[in-house]
Design a protein around this motif. Structure first.
Motif, PDB file in Angstrom:
ATOM      1  N   VAL A  73      -0.066 -17.180   2.370  1.00  0.00           N
ATOM      2  CA  VAL A  73       0.239 -16.623   2.856  1.00  0.00           C
ATOM      3  C   VAL A  73       0.181 -15.597   2.308  1.00  0.00           C
ATOM      4  N   VAL A  74      -0.104 -14.575   3.041  1.00  0.00           N
ATOM      5  CA  VAL A  74       0.599 -12.663   1.983  1.00  0.00           C
ATOM      6  C   VAL A  74       0.886 -11.868   3.109  1.00  0.00           C
ATOM      7  N   LEU A  75       1.852 -10.982   2.920  1.00  0.00           N
ATOM      8  CA  LEU A  75       2.810 -10.095   3.439  1.00  0.00           C
ATOM      9  C   LEU A  75       2.080  -8.981   2.589  1.00  0.00           C
ATOM     10  N   VAL A  76       1.764  -8.217   3.104  1.00  0.00           N
ATOM     11  CA  VAL A  76       1.114  -6.947   3.108  1.00  0.00           C
ATOM     12  C   VAL A  76       2.073  -5.584   3.868  1.00  0.00           C
ATOM     13  N   VAL A  77       2.442  -4.740   3.062  1.00  0.00           N
ATOM     14  CA  VAL A  77       3.274  -3.707   3.551  1.00  0.00           C
ATOM     15  C   VAL A  77       2.347  -2.664   3.388  1.00  0.00           C
ATOM     16  N   GLY A  78       2.437  -1.831   4.095  1.00  0.00           N
ATOM     17  CA  GLY A  78       2.136  -0.389   3.713  1.00  0.00           C
ATOM     18  C   GLY A  78       3.279   1.107   3.971  1.00  0.00           C
ATOM     19  N   ALA A  79       3.639   2.338   3.268  1.00  0.00           N
ATOM     20  CA  ALA A  79       4.517   2.830   3.482  1.00  0.00           C
ATOM     21  C   ALA A  79       4.114   4.322   2.885  1.00  0.00           C
TER      22      ALA A  79
ATOM     23  N   ARG B   5       1.371  -3.285  -6.253  1.00  0.00           N
ATOM     24  CA  ARG B   5       1.362  -2.060  -5.248  1.00  0.00           C
ATOM     25  C   ARG B   5      -0.478  -1.117  -5.872  1.00  0.00           C
ATOM     26  N   VAL B   6      -1.203  -1.122  -4.540  1.00  0.00           N
ATOM     27  CA  VAL B   6      -2.494  -1.189  -4.412  1.00  0.00           C
ATOM     28  C   VAL B   6      -2.631   0.471  -3.458  1.00  0.00           C
ATOM     29  N   GLU B   7      -3.607   1.124  -4.297  1.00  0.00           N
ATOM     30  CA  GLU B   7      -3.532   2.941  -4.101  1.00  0.00           C
ATOM     31  C   GLU B   7      -5.681   2.827  -4.142  1.00  0.00           C
ATOM     32  N   ASN B   8      -5.828   3.317  -2.289  1.00  0.00           N
ATOM     33  CA  ASN B   8      -7.057   4.127  -2.541  1.00  0.00           C
ATOM     34  C   ASN B   8      -7.331   5.470  -1.456  1.00  0.00           C
ATOM     35  N   ALA B   9      -6.012   6.014  -1.872  1.00  0.00           N
ATOM     36  CA  ALA B   9      -6.508   7.507  -0.865  1.00  0.00           C
ATOM     37  C   ALA B   9      -5.580   7.268   0.647  1.00  0.00           C
TER      38      ALA B   9
ATOM     39  N   PRO C  19       1.329   8.309   8.137  1.00  0.00           N
ATOM     40  CA  PRO C  19       1.879   8.311   6.939  1.00  0.00           C
ATOM     41  C   PRO C  19       1.214   7.712   5.600  1.00  0.00           C
ATOM     42  N   ILE C  20      -0.101   8.415   4.556  1.00  0.00           N
ATOM     43  CA  ILE C  20      -0.862   8.474   4.019  1.00  0.00           C
ATOM     44  C   ILE C  20      -0.456   6.010   3.916  1.00  0.00           C
ATOM     45  N   GLY C  21       0.055   5.530   2.867  1.00  0.00           N
ATOM     46  CA  GLY C  21       0.248   4.317   2.888  1.00  0.00           C
ATOM     47  C   GLY C  21       0.244   3.365   3.451  1.00  0.00           C
TER      48      GLY C  21
ATOM     49  N   GLY D 207       1.292  -0.983   0.078  1.00  0.00           N
ATOM     50  CA  GLY D 207      -0.119  -0.051   0.014  1.00  0.00           C
ATOM     51  C   GLY D 207       0.923   1.776   0.264  1.00  0.00           C
ATOM     52  N   HIS D 208       0.617   2.019  -0.904  1.00  0.00           N
ATOM     53  CA  HIS D 208       1.457   3.368  -1.228  1.00  0.00           C
ATOM     54  C   HIS D 208       0.647   4.027  -2.199  1.00  0.00           C
ATOM     55  N   PHE D 209       0.300   5.563  -1.131  1.00  0.00           N
ATOM     56  CA  PHE D 209       0.349   6.352  -2.587  1.00  0.00           C
ATOM     57  C   PHE D 209       0.770   7.116  -3.380  1.00  0.00           C
ATOM     58  N   ASN D 210       1.504   7.600  -2.401  1.00  0.00           N
ATOM     59  CA  ASN D 210       2.963   8.301  -3.531  1.00  0.00           C
ATOM     60  C   ASN D 210       2.457   9.836  -3.910  1.00  0.00           C
ATOM     61  N   ALA D 211       1.656   9.655  -5.550  1.00  0.00           N
ATOM     62  CA  ALA D 211       0.399  11.586  -5.493  1.00  0.00           C
ATOM     63  C   ALA D 211       1.900  12.516  -5.418  1.00  0.00           C
ATOM     64  N   GLY D 212       3.112  12.085  -5.323  1.00  0.00           N
ATOM     65  CA  GLY D 212       4.720  13.240  -6.085  1.00  0.00           C
ATOM     66  C   GLY D 212       4.603  13.180  -4.516  1.00  0.00           C
TER      67      GLY D 212
END
Ligand SMILES: CC(=O)CC(=O)SCCNC(=O)CCNC(=O)[C@H](O)C(C)(C)COP(=O)(O)OP(=O)(O)OC[C@H]1O[C@@H](n2cnc3c(N)ncnc32)[C@H](O)[C@@H]1OP(=O)(O)O
Length: 388
Positions: free
Chosen positions: A105-111, A79-83, A336-338, A49-54
């Motif tokens: 098994v799934v590894l989920v990271v947000g940053a 990578r997924v994004e939803n604001a 930190p959004i993501g 999960g990573h928003f980025n948007a700049g």
């Protein structure tokens, strides 16, 4: 098939000058697997999960997780994004892979790394999560959007200065005990209530203490199916996980109702077969204090127009009827959004296994999470319960 959380990791949130987006991702990915007691070879799928948007020049970031260990090579990574609900969108993608039996098994990271961006640009980046024809040039970025929402709420239901200050003071107080929190300072009700040089108005009736923080940070969780989870050190099951997406333009809805949030909570409670009274605590999306107040109403904790009343009665404080944001929320922990949605799931799981340290809600059995993107556009509710 019920998905479970079996391990997690959390970086400190804040201005992390010595970290990069990559170093944050690598650290939490590695630590989450260690916490679960498994290795990279055991992982079937990776979701970031990573928003980025700049915020970061580096885009196309899913493969940054593979930097944590060469054994991640050739595993699917997306990578997924939803604001601001990006983290929960990543969690949900992982759950669905498990439910579809496409992964065990799934590894989920947000940053997210936000603090390297200059001040005015931060607001502009965040506004990319608004409907640009309506709100793209709102002064003060997303605070401006919620400043308008707060002003409209005051007009309909009366002045909420005291209630918003009570929410801010509660979350700051809770954050003092959170070792990961960006701001561990108990400002107190009077400071949050009063305009001052150190607490100026930011947008409409919202002062600085009504706003979440600008943060760097990352969190990760490891998901497995229930059978696998029961053979591991700990297992926290999803009794429900719901996603409700609403219209982006605020002019197409009654923005004071957060109907997407209401629908997501209703579906989640129904599917879990519980009521709000069964929850031990809730982590909710307090990007601005007015959001937490409206969410009390949308989740059914207060009648419409009475969210402020339950805040003033202390019903959502630790020891109250339903503690809300024992972690300090986005207000004190940081946003930190993501990473935010993943952090909510990691810390809720920690509460339910008794591993939450200073922020522990004694005897916590079932925890609720609400994470939102935009102004109640992307709405995610999870209900978690420990099964091992
Ligand atoms: C987008 C979606 O999809 C949905 C959402 O979640 S929207 C939410 C997205 N996030 C945001 O919009 C972030 C909102 N917050 C902000 O923009 C900024 O924190 C702010 C404008 C409120 C303040 O920024 P600023 O005026 O530049 O403050 P800054 O110069 O950094 O700091 C001044 C002081 O205030 C403190 N401070 C900064 N932000 C603070 C905050 N939010 N609360 C309390 N204190 C804060 C700092 O620690 C600093 O204190 P010291 O002087 O003691 O060191």
């Amino acid at each position: 098939m019920t998905a479970c959380i079996v391990g997690w990791a959390h970086s400190p949130f804040g201005k992390l000058a010595d970290e990069t987006l990559e170093s944050l991702i690598v650290k939490v990915a590695t630590d989450a697997l260690d916490h679960a007691g498994i290795g990279p070879d055991d992982v079937d799928e990776i979701v970031l999960g990573h928003f980025n948007a700049g915020f970061s020049a580096q885009d196309f970031t899913a493969s940054l997780v593979l930097q944590a260990d060469d054994r991640f090579r050739f595993k699917p990574a997306t990578r997924v994004e939803n604001a601001c609900a990006t983290g929960s969108a990543a969690v949900r993608q992982g759950i669905r892979a498990i439910e579809a039996k496409a992964a065990r098994v799934v590894l989920v990271v947000g940053a997210e790394q936000m603090t390297t961006t200059p001040g005015p640009q931060i607001g502009q980046n965040l506004l990319r999560a608004s409907y640009l024809p309506e709100d793209g040039d709102t002064p003060a970025g997303f605070a401006g959007v919620f400043g308008k929402i707060a002003a409209a709420y005051y007009q309909r239901h009366g002045d909420q200065t005291d209630a918003l200050a009570r929410i801010a003071a509660k979350n700051h107080k809770n954050g003092v005990d959170n070792i990961y929190a960006q701001m561990r300072k108990d400002f107190g009700f009077e400071f949050c209530r009063t305009e001052s040089e150190r607490n100026p108005y930011v947008a409409g009736p919202l002062k600085r203490t009504d706003c979440s923080l600008v943060s760097d940070g990352a969190a990760a969780i490891v998901l497995t199916d229930a059978t696998t989870a029961l053979s591991m050190r700990r297992a926290v099951a999803f009794r429900a996980n719901e996603h409700v997406q609403d219209f982006l333009p605020m002019s197409k809805r009654d923005i004071l109702l957060f109907e997407g949030c209401e629908e997501a909570w209703a579906r989640a409670l129904r599917n879990a077969g519980i009521t709000l009274d069964d929850l031990s605590f809730v982590e909710t999306h307090d990007c601005f204090t007015i959001a937490e107040l409206i969410e009390y109403e949308a989740m059914g904790l207060a009648k419409r127009g009475e969210g402020g009343k339950i805040a003033l009665e202390g019903q959502t404080e630790k020891g109250g009827r339903l503690p809300v944001n024992p972690s300090g929320g986005l207000k004190a922990k940081g946003h930190p959004i993501g990473a935010t949605g993943v952090s909510m799931h990691a810390l809720t799981a920690a509460q339910l296994t008794g591993e939450a340290g200073g922020i522990q809600v004694e005897g916590a059995k079932i925890g609720g999470i609400f994470n939102m993107g935009g102004a109640a556009v992307a709405n995610y509710v999870s209900i978690l319960e420990r099964i091992k």
